[in-house]
Write an enzyme that holds these catalytic residues in place. Sequence first.
Site, PDB file in Angstrom:
ATOM      1  CD  GLU A  33      -2.571  -3.887  -2.359  1.00  0.00           C
ATOM      2  OE1 GLU A  33      -2.108  -3.330  -1.332  1.00  0.00           O
ATOM      3  OE2 GLU A  33      -1.854  -4.394  -3.229  1.00  0.00           O
ATOM      4  CG  HIS A  35      -4.696  -5.531   2.712  1.00  0.00           C
ATOM      5  ND1 HIS A  35      -4.903  -4.464   1.882  1.00  0.00           N
ATOM      6  CD2 HIS A  35      -3.357  -5.511   3.005  1.00  0.00           C
ATOM      7  CE1 HIS A  35      -3.760  -3.824   1.681  1.00  0.00           C
ATOM      8  NE2 HIS A  35      -2.806  -4.443   2.352  1.00  0.00           N
ATOM      9  CG  ASP A  44      -1.050  -1.239   1.692  1.00  0.00           C
ATOM     10  OD1 ASP A  44      -1.152  -2.127   2.557  1.00  0.00           O
ATOM     11  OD2 ASP A  44      -0.744  -1.473   0.507  1.00  0.00           O
ATOM     12  CD  GLU A 182       0.074  -5.169   4.524  1.00  0.00           C
ATOM     13  OE1 GLU A 182       0.246  -4.132   3.877  1.00  0.00           O
ATOM     14  OE2 GLU A 182      -0.584  -6.137   4.072  1.00  0.00           O
TER      15      GLU A 182
HETATM   16 ZN    ZN Z   1      -0.798  -3.930   2.361  1.00  0.00          ZN
HETATM   17 MN    MN Z   2      -0.089  -2.880  -0.707  1.00  0.00          MN
END
Ligand code: ZN
Ligand code: MN
Length: 266
Positions: A33, A35, A44, A182
């Site tokens: 994904e 980011h 992730d 994150e």
């Molecule tokens: Zn993430």
């Molecule tokens: Mn995610």
Amino acid sequence: MTSVFLEDLDAETYAAIVAKEGSTVIIPTGATEQHGPHMPLGVDAMLSKAIAGVVAERTGAVVAPVFAYGYKSQPRSGGGNHRVGTTSLGAASLTGMVDDVVSSFLGQGFSHVVVLNGHFENYQFIYEGLDNAVSRARDRAAGANSRAVLLSYWDFVDEATLEQVFPEGFLGWDIEHGGVLETSLMLLLHPEKVDMSRVVDHPPAKLTPYDIFPEDPARTPASGCLSSAMGASAERGQLLLDAVTTQVAAALEGELPLGKTTLEVS
Ligand code: ZN
Ligand code: MN
């Protein structure tokens, strides 16, 4: 044993771990994904794997290979599935993968499975696969004591840590995609994979309390992040990692009779 990660172990070492009473495997789950411009697509998965590694060392569990793809990214929690760099599974695929892998681990003799989730949108589909796999395992005599725990790691950040990491006020986990949480953890665990000179400074995304189909890319920040990571630091990452791993380990020790001896296998 030199590693808590199954992918590093030979089959005989693995067999000895599985056979121990209370043997526990942690499956980290993530996503592929976007980011934002400052972090890689695998955040992730990298974070759930790293957190699982620390928890495994504390509890005597082992860590399975990470689920590197996740359920569809959504505009209100991950920026949306339309974004370049985001490659996702549908619900049936993710549920089926979890069911297959968990069934196999329980069938081989693990007493307990923990799924440590690192991608918001995965949760309910993992729940379905895990519930089905554990229910079937418990119907067999050999798996009658099978147990599992499902968690998302950010749910273990306590109020005191939140106040330290977000001194300006915490606005909610839903907008933390590509944000301070994150990015701080990545600065601690994988600093070479973060480029802080490319962090975009913009206000938090204003999200509607509903979803529309098709997704409208104009409704979420062009950066792909739902809030800015300007406040991220490795020090804040350490606060987050300590809070999460301490409290996840405590929860697992409370819920599962963990096989503390697995680390003694050589
Ligand atoms: Zn993430
Ligand atoms: Mn995610």
